[in-house]
Design a protein around this motif. Sequence first.
Motif, short mmCIF file in Angstrom:
data_model
loop_
_atom_site.label_atom_id
_atom_site.label_comp_id
_atom_site.label_asym_id
_atom_site.label_seq_id
_atom_site.Cartn_x
_atom_site.Cartn_y
_atom_site.Cartn_z
N LEU A 178 0.84 -1.21 0.00
CA LEU A 178 0.00 0.00 0.00
C LEU A 178 0.88 1.25 0.00
CD1 LEU A 178 -2.72 1.50 0.27
CD2 LEU A 178 -2.63 1.08 2.74
N GLY A 179 1.93 1.23 0.79
CA GLY A 179 2.85 2.38 0.86
C GLY A 179 3.49 2.70 -0.47
N VAL A 180 3.96 1.66 -1.19
CA VAL A 180 4.64 1.93 -2.47
C VAL A 180 3.64 2.30 -3.57
CG1 VAL A 180 6.77 0.61 -2.02
CG2 VAL A 180 4.82 -0.55 -3.10
N GLY A 199 2.95 4.67 -7.37
CA GLY A 199 1.95 4.20 -8.34
C GLY A 199 1.50 5.29 -9.29
N LYS A 200 1.39 4.94 -10.56
CA LYS A 200 0.91 5.88 -11.58
C LYS A 200 -0.15 5.20 -12.43
CE LYS A 200 4.95 8.89 -12.13
NZ LYS A 200 5.77 8.39 -11.00
N SER A 259 6.95 -4.60 -10.89
CA SER A 259 6.09 -3.51 -11.39
C SER A 259 6.74 -2.15 -11.16
CB SER A 259 4.73 -3.55 -10.71
OG SER A 259 4.79 -2.91 -9.47
N HIS A 260 6.12 -1.10 -11.72
CA HIS A 260 6.68 0.25 -11.63
C HIS A 260 6.61 0.83 -10.22
CE1 HIS A 260 2.38 1.27 -11.94
NE2 HIS A 260 2.69 2.44 -11.44
N VAL A 261 5.84 0.18 -9.30
CA VAL A 261 5.73 0.74 -7.95
C VAL A 261 6.93 0.39 -7.07
CG1 VAL A 261 3.20 0.68 -8.04
CG2 VAL A 261 4.42 -1.22 -6.94
N CYS A 262 7.83 -0.43 -7.61
CA CYS A 262 8.96 -0.89 -6.79
C CYS A 262 10.31 -0.50 -7.39
CB CYS A 262 8.88 -2.41 -6.62
SG CYS A 262 10.08 -3.08 -5.45
N PRO A 263 10.77 0.72 -7.12
CA PRO A 263 12.12 1.11 -7.57
C PRO A 263 13.17 0.31 -6.79
CG PRO A 263 11.21 2.81 -6.14
CD PRO A 263 10.12 1.80 -6.35
N PRO A 264 14.42 0.31 -7.27
CA PRO A 264 15.47 -0.48 -6.58
C PRO A 264 15.58 -0.19 -5.08
CG PRO A 264 16.28 0.33 -8.69
CD PRO A 264 14.93 0.93 -8.51
N GLU A 306 13.35 0.06 -2.99
CA GLU A 306 12.31 -0.64 -2.21
C GLU A 306 12.48 -2.17 -2.25
OE1 GLU A 306 9.96 0.74 -0.36
OE2 GLU A 306 10.41 2.82 -0.91
N GLU A 307 13.48 -2.65 -2.98
CA GLU A 307 13.60 -4.10 -3.16
C GLU A 307 14.00 -4.85 -1.89
OE1 GLU A 307 16.05 -4.86 -6.55
OE2 GLU A 307 14.58 -4.02 -7.95
N GLY A 308 14.62 -4.12 -0.95
CA GLY A 308 15.09 -4.75 0.29
C GLY A 308 13.98 -5.40 1.09
N TRP A 309 12.89 -4.66 1.31
CA TRP A 309 11.80 -5.22 2.12
C TRP A 309 11.08 -6.36 1.39
CZ3 TRP A 309 6.92 -5.22 0.19
CH2 TRP A 309 6.56 -4.23 -0.73
#
Length: 335
Positions: free
Chosen positions: A233-235, A240-241, A302-307, A309-312
Amino acid sequence: MEGREPLRELRGALRAVLARVREGEPGEGREPFELPRFWDALDQTFKVTSQEATKLSLAFSRPPLTSAEDCRKLSEDVQNAILAVATVYYWLPKGQGTTLRKMVRDATTEVVEGMIQLTETILNAPLESLSQEQLISTGGVWEACEQVSNLPRDNQAAVASSLAACLGVVKDALEEMERALVEGQDPYSDIMEDEELGFRGNRDTYWSEADRKLLSSCMGLMKASKACLKKVLGVVKAYGKAESPEQIAQLDDLADIANEISPSVDELALSMYPPVNQLAVRLNAAKLASVLKKVLEITKTSHVCPPSEEGWVQFLTGAVDHNMNKIKSFTQGQL
């Protein structure tokens, strides 16, 4: 009662509109679709429908008797208002997002159902008397029409709204199970009295030590579900676009699979109550783990996860695997 014949015809016409809205496909218009123009039109049609509901209700709330001609005119105005709502709904193409479209369809359906209910209430009421049912039905149409202002305005907002609803359900399920585990050995203590039922010595209402070890890992999986929805939800809110077809489709994919989390959590939670069938717990846990891993996989690509954010995503994938492996080892003897 002949003067009310147009109302019976109106009820039939509204039921036909409702069936079409529920089952129909969007019309891919020839003109280029403009989202702001769509919302302006939908706002207007909902407003007009609310006004027509008021006029219809007032006409049948006091003497003198409404003439057949006036009744026909009122019925035509209501029917035209509802047809306008349905027509504008059909403007919204699937390409704007299936999550958004479903929410607009649900809101449209509620307005049409509300107007059918109001029409039926008037038909069933004594002549020219304002019943409590009629007041409630009129208020129901007003409320349904006001919902348009709360609808998400694009697919990104629609998917965020859908994820937030799922998160709420999962939080409730987790809190309920945490309470049951904290309250001691007997999760049924609040609903079973030994004087009345004589069940206090029944082991089927208690968790064994082996059950509790298994449930601890199940709780880990449920907590991972909550964390997963919260992070996704956060990302979606942050990145999100809904500007390109690809972005809109990715958001829909995410919403579709995330919608499977809360029923999977519920199924697991139900199987955790005594008497515990460990194999059923394992199967439900495996189903939930599979759904969570799909959600994390779709998020990552997907586009909502830039590098950044990949850690979590990696951490939660590991947490799901860790808990599932423990559940497998605890239930190995059941296979």
